[in-house]
Design a protein around this motif. Structure first.
Motif, PDB file in Angstrom:
ATOM      1  N   ARG A 117     108.963 -29.962 -54.380  1.00 63.08           N
ATOM      2  CA  ARG A 117     108.124 -28.767 -54.271  1.00 63.08           C
ATOM      3  C   ARG A 117     106.915 -28.870 -55.197  1.00 63.08           C
ATOM      4  O   ARG A 117     105.801 -28.479 -54.832  1.00 63.08           O
ATOM      5  N   PHE A 118     107.133 -29.387 -56.404  1.00 64.08           N
ATOM      6  CA  PHE A 118     106.015 -29.557 -57.341  1.00 64.08           C
ATOM      7  C   PHE A 118     104.986 -30.526 -56.776  1.00 64.08           C
ATOM      8  O   PHE A 118     103.778 -30.318 -56.891  1.00 64.08           O
ATOM      9  N   GLY A 119     105.472 -31.597 -56.155  1.00 61.27           N
ATOM     10  CA  GLY A 119     104.543 -32.562 -55.557  1.00 61.27           C
ATOM     11  C   GLY A 119     103.681 -31.935 -54.484  1.00 61.27           C
ATOM     12  O   GLY A 119     102.476 -32.211 -54.387  1.00 61.27           O
TER      13      GLY A 119
ATOM     14  N   GLN B 119     120.348 -39.128 -40.994  1.00 59.16           N
ATOM     15  CA  GLN B 119     120.056 -39.687 -39.678  1.00 59.16           C
ATOM     16  C   GLN B 119     118.684 -40.338 -39.615  1.00 59.16           C
ATOM     17  O   GLN B 119     118.021 -40.311 -38.590  1.00 59.16           O
ATOM     18  N   ASP B 120     118.244 -40.913 -40.712  1.00 58.99           N
ATOM     19  CA  ASP B 120     116.939 -41.575 -40.760  1.00 58.99           C
ATOM     20  C   ASP B 120     117.151 -43.081 -40.845  1.00 58.99           C
ATOM     21  O   ASP B 120     117.746 -43.582 -41.812  1.00 58.99           O
ATOM     22  N   ARG B 121     116.685 -43.811 -39.846  1.00 55.45           N
ATOM     23  CA  ARG B 121     116.815 -45.275 -39.811  1.00 55.45           C
ATOM     24  C   ARG B 121     118.272 -45.709 -40.045  1.00 55.45           C
ATOM     25  O   ARG B 121     119.157 -45.308 -39.290  1.00 55.45           O
ATOM     26  N   ASP B 122     118.550 -46.512 -41.082  1.00 56.11           N
ATOM     27  CA  ASP B 122     119.919 -46.993 -41.316  1.00 56.11           C
ATOM     28  C   ASP B 122     120.593 -46.234 -42.454  1.00 56.11           C
ATOM     29  O   ASP B 122     121.472 -46.753 -43.127  1.00 56.11           O
ATOM     30  N   ASN B 123     120.179 -44.991 -42.672  1.00 55.96           N
ATOM     31  CA  ASN B 123     120.764 -44.199 -43.761  1.00 55.96           C
ATOM     32  C   ASN B 123     122.271 -44.054 -43.630  1.00 55.96           C
ATOM     33  O   ASN B 123     123.006 -44.107 -44.623  1.00 55.96           O
ATOM     34  N   PHE B 124     122.754 -43.852 -42.404  1.00 56.06           N
ATOM     35  CA  PHE B 124     124.177 -43.564 -42.216  1.00 56.06           C
ATOM     36  C   PHE B 124     125.043 -44.720 -42.694  1.00 56.06           C
ATOM     37  O   PHE B 124     126.042 -44.511 -43.403  1.00 56.06           O
ATOM     38  N   VAL B 125     124.670 -45.941 -42.356  1.00 55.28           N
ATOM     39  CA  VAL B 125     125.502 -47.095 -42.733  1.00 55.28           C
ATOM     40  C   VAL B 125     125.295 -47.486 -44.189  1.00 55.28           C
ATOM     41  O   VAL B 125     126.140 -48.162 -44.782  1.00 55.28           O
ATOM     42  N   LYS B 126     124.181 -47.076 -44.780  1.00 56.05           N
ATOM     43  CA  LYS B 126     123.919 -47.380 -46.188  1.00 56.05           C
ATOM     44  C   LYS B 126     124.311 -46.240 -47.125  1.00 56.05           C
ATOM     45  O   LYS B 126     124.150 -46.351 -48.337  1.00 56.05           O
ATOM     46  N   ASN B 127     124.804 -45.157 -46.562  1.00 60.20           N
ATOM     47  CA  ASN B 127     125.192 -43.988 -47.364  1.00 60.20           C
ATOM     48  C   ASN B 127     124.006 -43.449 -48.163  1.00 60.20           C
ATOM     49  O   ASN B 127     124.135 -43.086 -49.337  1.00 60.20           O
ATOM     50  N   MET B 128     122.840 -43.413 -47.501  1.00 58.21           N
ATOM     51  CA  MET B 128     121.637 -42.905 -48.131  1.00 58.21           C
ATOM     52  C   MET B 128     121.231 -41.577 -47.486  1.00 58.21           C
ATOM     53  O   MET B 128     121.627 -41.275 -46.355  1.00 58.21           O
ATOM     54  N   LEU B 129     120.449 -40.817 -48.215  1.00 60.23           N
ATOM     55  CA  LEU B 129     119.940 -39.548 -47.717  1.00 60.23           C
ATOM     56  C   LEU B 129     118.418 -39.536 -47.833  1.00 60.23           C
ATOM     57  O   LEU B 129     117.864 -39.983 -48.833  1.00 60.23           O
ATOM     58  N   THR B 130     117.754 -39.046 -46.805  1.00 53.40           N
ATOM     59  CA  THR B 130     116.309 -38.843 -46.847  1.00 53.40           C
ATOM     60  C   THR B 130     116.046 -37.372 -47.131  1.00 53.40           C
ATOM     61  O   THR B 130     116.550 -36.500 -46.418  1.00 53.40           O
ATOM     62  N   VAL B 131     115.280 -37.112 -48.177  1.00 51.65           N
ATOM     63  CA  VAL B 131     114.949 -35.736 -48.556  1.00 51.65           C
ATOM     64  C   VAL B 131     113.453 -35.544 -48.303  1.00 51.65           C
ATOM     65  O   VAL B 131     112.625 -36.253 -48.885  1.00 51.65           O
ATOM     66  N   ARG B 132     113.125 -34.605 -47.425  1.00 43.47           N
ATOM     67  CA  ARG B 132     111.737 -34.388 -47.021  1.00 43.47           C
ATOM     68  C   ARG B 132     111.297 -32.974 -47.392  1.00 43.47           C
ATOM     69  O   ARG B 132     112.063 -32.016 -47.231  1.00 43.47           O
ATOM     70  N   ALA B 133     110.069 -32.867 -47.866  1.00 46.07           N
ATOM     71  CA  ALA B 133     109.499 -31.558 -48.187  1.00 46.07           C
ATOM     72  C   ALA B 133     108.141 -31.441 -47.519  1.00 46.07           C
ATOM     73  O   ALA B 133     107.367 -32.408 -47.496  1.00 46.07           O
TER      74      ALA B 133
ATOM     75  N   MET C 275     103.782 -22.165 -42.704  1.00 44.31           N
ATOM     76  CA  MET C 275     105.180 -22.453 -43.006  1.00 44.31           C
ATOM     77  C   MET C 275     105.329 -22.571 -44.511  1.00 44.31           C
ATOM     78  O   MET C 275     104.602 -23.317 -45.154  1.00 44.31           O
ATOM     79  N   ASP C 276     106.256 -21.809 -45.072  1.00 45.00           N
ATOM     80  CA  ASP C 276     106.527 -21.924 -46.495  1.00 45.00           C
ATOM     81  C   ASP C 276     107.130 -23.291 -46.799  1.00 45.00           C
ATOM     82  O   ASP C 276     107.588 -24.001 -45.900  1.00 45.00           O
ATOM     83  N   THR C 277     107.153 -23.645 -48.062  1.00 43.29           N
ATOM     84  CA  THR C 277     107.705 -24.940 -48.457  1.00 43.29           C
ATOM     85  C   THR C 277     109.129 -25.092 -47.954  1.00 43.29           C
ATOM     86  O   THR C 277     109.988 -24.239 -48.182  1.00 43.29           O
ATOM     87  N   GLU C 278     109.372 -26.187 -47.260  1.00 44.36           N
ATOM     88  CA  GLU C 278     110.692 -26.468 -46.688  1.00 44.36           C
ATOM     89  C   GLU C 278     111.178 -27.822 -47.201  1.00 44.36           C
ATOM     90  O   GLU C 278     110.446 -28.807 -47.150  1.00 44.36           O
ATOM     91  N   VAL C 279     112.413 -27.847 -47.678  1.00 42.12           N
ATOM     92  CA  VAL C 279     113.034 -29.093 -48.135  1.00 42.12           C
ATOM     93  C   VAL C 279     114.275 -29.340 -47.285  1.00 42.12           C
ATOM     94  O   VAL C 279     115.172 -28.492 -47.235  1.00 42.12           O
TER      95      VAL C 279
END
Length: 417
Positions: A247-249, A383-397, A374-378
């Motif tokens: 949000r700061f960014g 479900q981004d690229r190979d996140n599921f098999v790598k146990n990663m999360l994409t956080v978008r704001a 649209m107010d700030t949404e995070v």
């Protein structure tokens, strides 16, 4: 012989140390087991049920219940309550004795109990208790193989981040909202004011005003980052900290866009870009930056607007605050005061985004308005690229907004002396 006697005495005294969950040995005997109590409970429940059936039958037949039967029933009910209490107490003791689960239920035993049941001690006693026997307790240290895995570093819950710039440019503007992808408004481009006193029956003078239709498109400001699911789960403050950083960014990028966006591509058409160029309304000999800012306010006032603020670079504002008189006293600042930044009666927004040599003054709330689409949404997704098999999360704001600068003449920009 004395050594034999001493060790025998030690063994005898050790066996007298009560174990956890046992009676004290003063004539009370061992506690009943859970199985015994459950058996007695079943028998007592059967007796109570029998008495209840008997009483029900006699009551239905109109027969009188004997005092003896009543006493037996009361006794059975009393025993039933006592058994339930014993079962509850025993269950609590068994729960306290458990250490980490398992099939066995370990008991807390005394040091004497551990000694007399030690295999080395038994062998020593069977051999006539000759010589000396010693028992050692393994040292608990932080070394590997001892208690090292049990010693956990203390973690402070606060996550220390990089300092943030104070953002307040948005606060200078009039807020608004939109449900479209653009905002259209009429912007005045010319004014010829010919208002004057008029004689009776005389022709009234005509004034001329010109407007142009302007479109302010809604722009999207967004960014994202990757984080492992383990980090998100294992660090309690990570989700809220990441949310705050993203949000700061967005606010930081918005601050730059509101001031300096050039309107090309996906950029906002900013305040500084559309402001009127500074031109000193009057000449001042030996003018300083402080004089220059007052003249810029005057320029806004001469355009028939009431200036309500100014934006300066942090270094420029610090230089003004540090201005001293001939005696070395501060002219504008009071190091012991907690008052906010104010110059010539107007609040000063201090931000690095405007550039070290620039300034912007004006009637901000009248000059421009923000329209939030649209107010700030995070949002967080695996479900981004190979996140599921790598146990990663994409956080978008992201956030969406439009900036409508209706009256550029109410803003004055320039380069500091």
């Amino acid at each position: 012989m004395n050594m034999m006697t001493n060790h025998a005495a030690l063994a005898a005294s050790a066996t007298r140390v009560p174990e956890f969950g046992r009676k004290d040995g003063n004539g009370g005997g061992d506690d009943k087991t859970l199985e015994q109590l459950q058996k007695e409970l079943g028998e007592t429940l059967g007796s109570v049920k029998q008495f209840a059936d008997e009483f029900r039958t006699k009551t239905a037949a109109g027969d009188k219940i004997s005092e003896d039967a009543k006493e037996k029933a009361d006794k059975a009910l009393s025993e039933l309550g006592g058994l339930r209490g014993e079962i509850t107490e025993l269950s609590q003791k068994l729960a306290q004795q458990k250490r980490g689960g398992g099939d066995e239920e370990p008991q807390l035993k005394s040091l004497g109990h551990e000694i007399v049941h030690n295999d080395e001690f038994k062998t020593y006693m069977e051999g006539g208790a000759k010589g000396t026997i010693g028992f050692s307790v393994k040292a608990v240290t932080s070394a590997s193989g001892s208690a090292g895995n049990l010693i956990v570093p203390e973690r402070q819950s606060e996550i220390i981040g990089i300092p943030r710039m104070q953002l307040r440019v948005r606060d200078l503007l009039t807020p608004g909202r939109t449900n479209s992808n653009s905002v259209e408004f009429a912007k005045q481009t010319a004014r010829t004011n010919n208002a004057a006193p008029v004689a009776e029956t005389a022709l009234k003078p005509e004034s001329d005003y010109t407007w142009a239709l302007v479109n302010a498109p809604v722009r999207t400001i967004a960014h994202w980052t990757l984080i492992s699911r383990q980090a998100m789960d294992d660090i309690p403050q990570m989700e809220s900290t990441l949310d705050g950083e993203l949000r700061f960014g967005l606010d930081d990028a918005e601050d730059a866009q509101l001031l300096l966006g050039d309107g090309t591509g996906q950029n906002v058409n900013g305040l500084y870009t559309q402001a009127t160029t500074y031109s000193a309304p009057i000449a001042i000999a030996g003018a300083t930056r402080i004089d220059q800012l007052r003249l810029a306010l005057l320029q806004v006032e001469l355009a028939d607007y009431a200036p309500d603020g100014m934006v300066l670079h942090s270094a420029a504002w610090a230089g003004i605050e540090l201005t001293k008189d001939a005696a070395g006293g501060y002219i504008f600042a009071n190091p012991q005061a907690i008052a906010g930044p104010v110059l010539w009666g107007r609040p000063v927004v201090s931000t690095k985004r405007i550039g070290s040599g620039n300034f912007l003054v004006g009637a901000f709330k009248l000059a421009a308005q923000i329209f939030d689409r649209m107010d700030t949404e995070v949002r967080i997704s695996d479900q981004d690229r190979d996140n599921f098999v790598k146990n990663m999360l994409t956080v978008r704001a992201e956030k969406r907004l439009a900036l409508a600068v209706r009256r550029p003449g109410a803003l004055v920009r320039g380069a500091l002396l």
